[in-house]
Design an enzyme around this catalytic site. Structure first.
Site: not given
Length: 359
Positions: A187, A290, A320
Site C-alpha cells: 500500500s 480494490e 486490499h
C-alpha cells in the site's frame, strides 16, 4: 462583484494547472491484464469480519484518539500467530530484524509497511515479514519509518533511503555486505518501495536485485478509474476513502499539498508519474476489486513501455493487502508462493551471465 469572482476562479484554475501539471495516463487503462480464475475462499469471510473489527476500533473517536486507536488495533494483527522467526530490535535505523531459522543473513529484504503513511509498524506486519524471511531464506529488516502527522511525509521517505543504503553494508550481526537484496512493501509502503527504486537508480547506488509491491498506491492524484469505480467492492479502503469521490480532484490535490507538504504530482509521492526506465525486476500483486487496482495497472503498463521488467499478478475478490492475513487465508499463501517463484526467477537471471562466461 461578478467580475471579481470570475477573475478569482480563472486565477485559481490557471494556478492549479500550473502547479499540478501531469501527463494523461488514461491510454494505459486499455492494456490487457489477466485475473486468476477462482472465487474467494470460505476463509475470506473471516477476513471481512476482521475488517469490521478494525472499523469498530475507531468508531466514535475523532482526531488523535482515533489515530491512536487505529494504530493499536493494527499492531494487534500479528497477535496469536505462531511465528517461527526471531524478532530483533534495531535502533539505528529504527526497525526490527526478522530472521527465519537458518536464514542467510547475507541475503536481505527491506520491508516498508503500509498504513496510509499514518498507521502501521513492524509489529503490525510481522505475518508478512516472517513469511518473506522463510520463502526468501533472507533476513528481513522491517523499517519503523516516521509517520504523519507527527512527522512530514518526506521524513518517512528519507528514512527509507537511509535504511536501504545502510542495509547494503550492514546485516543483523553488524557490518557486512549484502549478496542479495530485495525491497518490498504494501500500500503506502509499496509506493515508497517503487519511489525508492527510482531514487537508487538516479543516485548511482547499487540497485536492488528486485522488488515486490502489494497493492501500491503509486499515484496520489487519484486519477485512475478504479479509485472511484471500485469503492463499493473494496471493503477496506472504500469505507475510509470512498467519500473522496464526491470531492473535486483539484481540491484533493491542494489538500494533499497542504498535508503532505509535497505535490501529489511529484514522482516522490506518486512514483507512477516519474521515469520508469531501467528499474529492477518488480512483482506487483493486487486485487481486481480494490480501489488501487488501476494504480497498479498503470504503473505496470508504463514501466513495461519504458523497458523495465515489471509484472502484475491479480487475484479476484480479495481485500486490499490480503497477504497480511497469512496463514489464515489460502489466497495469501498463494501470493507468497508466487513471490517465491519470482525470487527464483531473479536468481536464475543473475546466474545466466556467469554460466555463459564459464561455457
Amino acid at each position: 462583484m461578478f467580475w471579481i469572482i470570475a477573475v478569482v476562479i480563472v486565477v485559481i484554475v490557471a494556478l492549479t494547472l500550473l502547479v499540478f501539471r501531469m501527463e494523461d495516463l488514461s491510454h494505459f487503462d486499455k492494456e490487457e491484464y489477466s485475473v486468476r480464475e477462482a472465487s474467494p475462499s470460505a476463509e475470506n469471510q473471516n477476513v471481512l469480519e476482521r475488517l469490521k473489527e478494525m472499523r469498530r476500533a475507531g468508531a466514535g473517536l475523532r482526531g488523535k484518539a482515533r489515530l491512536l486507536a487505529m494504530r493499536k488495533h493494527m499492531d494487534s494483527l500479528s497477535d496469536g500467530l505462531d511465528l517461527q522467526s526471531e524478532f530483533r530490535q534495531c535502533s539505528t535505523p529504527k526497525g526490527e530484524w526478522v530472521i527465519a531459522p537458518g536464514a542467510d543473513t547475507r541475503r536481505r529484504i527491506l520491508y516498508i509497511h503500509g498504513g496510509a503513511w499514518a498507521v502501521g509498524s513492524p509489529r503490525s506486519h510481522r505475518s508478512i515479514t516472517d513469511r518473506l524471511s522463510h520463502i526468501a531464506n533472507a533476513a528481513v529488516f522491517s523499517l519503523d519509518y516516521r509517520l504523519m502527522p507527527e512527522h512530514r511525509f518526506m521524513d518517512g521517505v528519507r528514512d527509507c533511503r537511509k535504511a536501504y543504503t545502510w542495509l547494503l553494508e550492514n546485516g543483523p550481526e553488524g557490518e557486512s555486505k549484502s549478496e542479495f537484496i530485495l525491497i518490498a512493501g504494501d500500500s503506502a509502503g509499496g509506493s515508497h518501495t517503487l519511489g525508492l527504486l527510482a531514487w537508487i537508480r538516479d543516485n548511482g547506488l547499487r540497485q536492488a536485485d528486485g522488488a515486490v509491491a502489494f497493492s501500491p498506491s503509486t499515484d496520489l492524484t487519484l486519477s485512475a478509474p478504479s479509485n472511484r469505480n471500485n469503492i463499493s467492492t473494496d471493503p477496506m479502503l472504500g469505507p475510509m476513502f470512498g467519500g473522496l469521490s464526491k470531492v473535486p480532484r483539484p481540491v484533493i490535490w491542494w489538500a494533499t499539498l497542504a498535508t503532505f507538504r509535497i505535490s501529489p504530482t511529484s514522482p516522490i509521492a506518486s512514483p507512477l508519474l516519474g521515469n520508469l526506465a531501467n528499474l529492477p525486476p518488480t512483482l506487483i500483486q493486487a486485487s481486481d476489486s480494490e480501489m488501487l487496482l488501476d494504480n497498479a495497472r498503470r504503473y505496470t503498463a508504463k514501466a513495461k513501455a519504458a523497458g523495465s521488467l515489471v509484472e502484475l499478478h491479480t487475484w479476484p475478490g480479495m481485500v486490499h493487502v490480503w497477504q497480511i492475513f497469512t496463514p489464515m487465508l489460502p489466497e495469501a499463501e498463494e501470493a507468497f508462493a508466487d513471490i517465491e517463484v519470482f525470487i527464483r526467477d531473479i536468481e536464475s537471471r543473475k546466474s545466466r551471465p556467469i554460466a555463459a562466461a564459464q561455457t
